[in-house]
Scaffold this active site. Structure first.
Site, mmCIF file in Angstrom:
data_model
loop_
_atom_site.group_PDB
_atom_site.id
_atom_site.type_symbol
_atom_site.label_atom_id
_atom_site.label_comp_id
_atom_site.label_asym_id
_atom_site.label_seq_id
_atom_site.Cartn_x
_atom_site.Cartn_y
_atom_site.Cartn_z
ATOM 1 N N SER A 102 0.911 -1.371 0.160
ATOM 2 C CA SER A 102 0.042 -0.124 -0.041
ATOM 3 C C SER A 102 0.910 1.232 -0.181
ATOM 4 O O SER A 102 1.749 1.548 -0.804
ATOM 5 C CB SER A 102 -0.946 -0.072 1.220
ATOM 6 N N ASP A 246 -2.169 6.849 -3.614
ATOM 7 C CA ASP A 246 -1.212 6.105 -2.957
ATOM 8 C C ASP A 246 -0.360 4.992 -3.651
ATOM 9 O O ASP A 246 -0.741 4.783 -4.906
ATOM 10 C CB ASP A 246 -1.776 5.378 -1.660
#
Length: 457
Positions: A102, A246
């Site tokens: 992530s 992100d």
């Protein structure tokens, strides 16, 4: 007995530093355990990865483990996490694994796991069981089944699906918009470039070239420092909007033409307002750290506000259970029922572009009505006995509070201010979010609660 670092099993995924905490052996063991966890003969498992330097090697070991366990693989290659969810849903596979860490720095990696229909697997719904399977069994890498590997690409279908859902009636309206996009050299750059190729906006890309080292800044748009290049570029280009994603593309942050970051809860309110115009009386979920303005906006637009915990697995589970139309998190995750109850960053982007084109005014002016109150932002305190401290603070304010909510930590509401205090899942931290109708009340109450938290017994 096979050993695996227990620390890498988080609440919603598997994540750790590569190769010290998580490596190719971990990936192989996970692949084989996942086949067993699915409890199906020769299950079809979709696998994808982000562009971290370690992701390809982990992918090779993970797929060996799946084949060893008797599974078949659909390999979609490099993918954002939302595209991975979409691909699992559309390919009707029995489950899927996305290799990603992530928004974490480049030396991390990990795995996000889903069942059929892209239903997330958290520590309570399967990660704990998978950990036990790995710990109990021995594996021999030399034994392989005759599982099948099929390569597929869902990028075009994913883009077209989002465009259809957004229902952009007149694309020509967007041609006057100037947009700057920062994908932090991460895999989300593939998605946004493919999307904006089909839109007439004037688009400028920052750090769109894939580089798993993330050389320009960390892929976490919730940290202001990581947005500095984007803010500079917005001002330089006199752009209408800045968009940052992100590391795996499931979070999106918006910045107005002045270089100001739009809070995630304001975006939740803005999108809810738009969706409820077409679908009144629908449920909208918002999390405990959100401004009062979110609930007020939902009610004003004839929607049903649902207060819930933060955390993507919990949000998705509740949305499915209660048939909730839309949900938003302060951290930039936005979820849509019409997509499949998972994150829809591209759909949020399209909705914001529609609003900009329709309103024909600066984004700062569109967001301004939501800035009714004063917020503290998240303040972290180092506390060993977290639950005990929360109890002490509840006792101190109990008689004065108009409303007490214990959905995610402790939320107390008063006539002209409220606060939420919640413990970190992984650290000795208490996280405080506070909002007030006046700035002086905000400052006074931050000092008051801070002194109570820091007070020694």
């Amino acid at each position: 007995m096979s050993k695996i670092n227990p620390k890498i099993f988080r609440a919603y995924d598997i994540r750790g530093i590569y190769p010290q905490e998580l490596n190719e052996k971990t990936a192989f063991l996970l692949g084989k355990a996942f086949v067993k966890f699915l409890k199906k003969k020769n299950p079809n498992i979709l696998v994808s990865r982000d562009n971290r330097l370690s992701s390809k090697s982990l992918f090779n070991s993970l797929t060996k483990g799946i084949l060893n366990g008797g599974g078949n693989i659909i390999d979609i290659g490099l993918s954002s996490t939302p595209r991975f969810y979409f691909s699992v849903l559309k390919s009707l596979t029995d489950g899927g694994i996305q290799i990603t860490a992530s928004h974490n720095p480049s030396n991390y990696n990990g795995f996000k796991l889903v069942k059929e229909k892209s239903i997330p697997i958290s520590i309570d719904t399967g990660l704990g069981e998978i950990k036990e399977i790995i710990e109990k069994e021995e594996y021999n890498e030399k034994i392989f089944s005759k599982g099948k590997v099929t390569k597929k690409d869902f990028l075009e279908k994913y883009i077209d699906f989002n465009l259809k859902l957004a229902n952009l009636k007149r694309l020509s309206q967007l041609k006057f918009l100037k947009i700057v996009l920062d994908s932090a050299n991460a895999v989300s750059g593939l998605d946004v470039k493919a999307l904006f190729k089909k839109l007439p906006c004037k688009t400028f890309y920052l750090f769109n070239k894939l580089d798993g080292r993330f050389p320009n800044h960390q892929p976490d748009p919730t940290i202001k420092e990581n947005l500095r290049f984007l803010i500079t570029e917005i001002k330089k280009r006199k752009a209408d909007l800045g968009i940052a994603l992100d590391g795996d593309g499931d979070r999106v942050v918006f910045i107005d033409e002045k270089g100001e970051v739009a809070r995630g809860d304001f975006i939740t309110a803005l999108i809810a307002q738009e969706l409820l115009k077409e679908k009144p009386k629908e449920k909208i979920l918002y999390e405990v750290r959100s401004s009062w303005v979110v609930r007020e906006t939902i009610i004003k637009n004839k929607g049903v506000p649902i207060l819930g915990k933060a955390g993507h697995s919990l949000i998705k589970e509740r949305m499915r259970k209660e048939n909730i139309l839309f949900a938003g998190e302060l951290s930039g995750h936005y979820f849509f029922r019409d997509i499949g109850f998972f994150e829809g960053p591209l759909l949020v982007i399209l909705e914001i572009l529609k609003i900009l084109a329709k309103e024909k005014k600066p984004f700062s002016e569109i967001v301004q009505p939501f800035k009714k109150y004063f917020q503290s932002g998240e303040i972290n305190f180092e506390v060993k006995e977290k639950e005990k401290k929360i109890e002490e603070i509840e006792q101190f304010y109990r008689k004065k509070a108009k409303k007490i909510v214990k959905i995610d930590g402790l939320t107390l509401e008063f006539r002209d201010w409220w606060f939420n205090l919640r413990p970190s899942n992984t650290e000795d931290l208490l996280r405080l979010n506070l909002e007030a109708k006046e700035k002086n009340i905000l400052e006074e109450k931050i000092k008051e609660i801070s002194s109570l938290i820091l007070k020694k017994d």
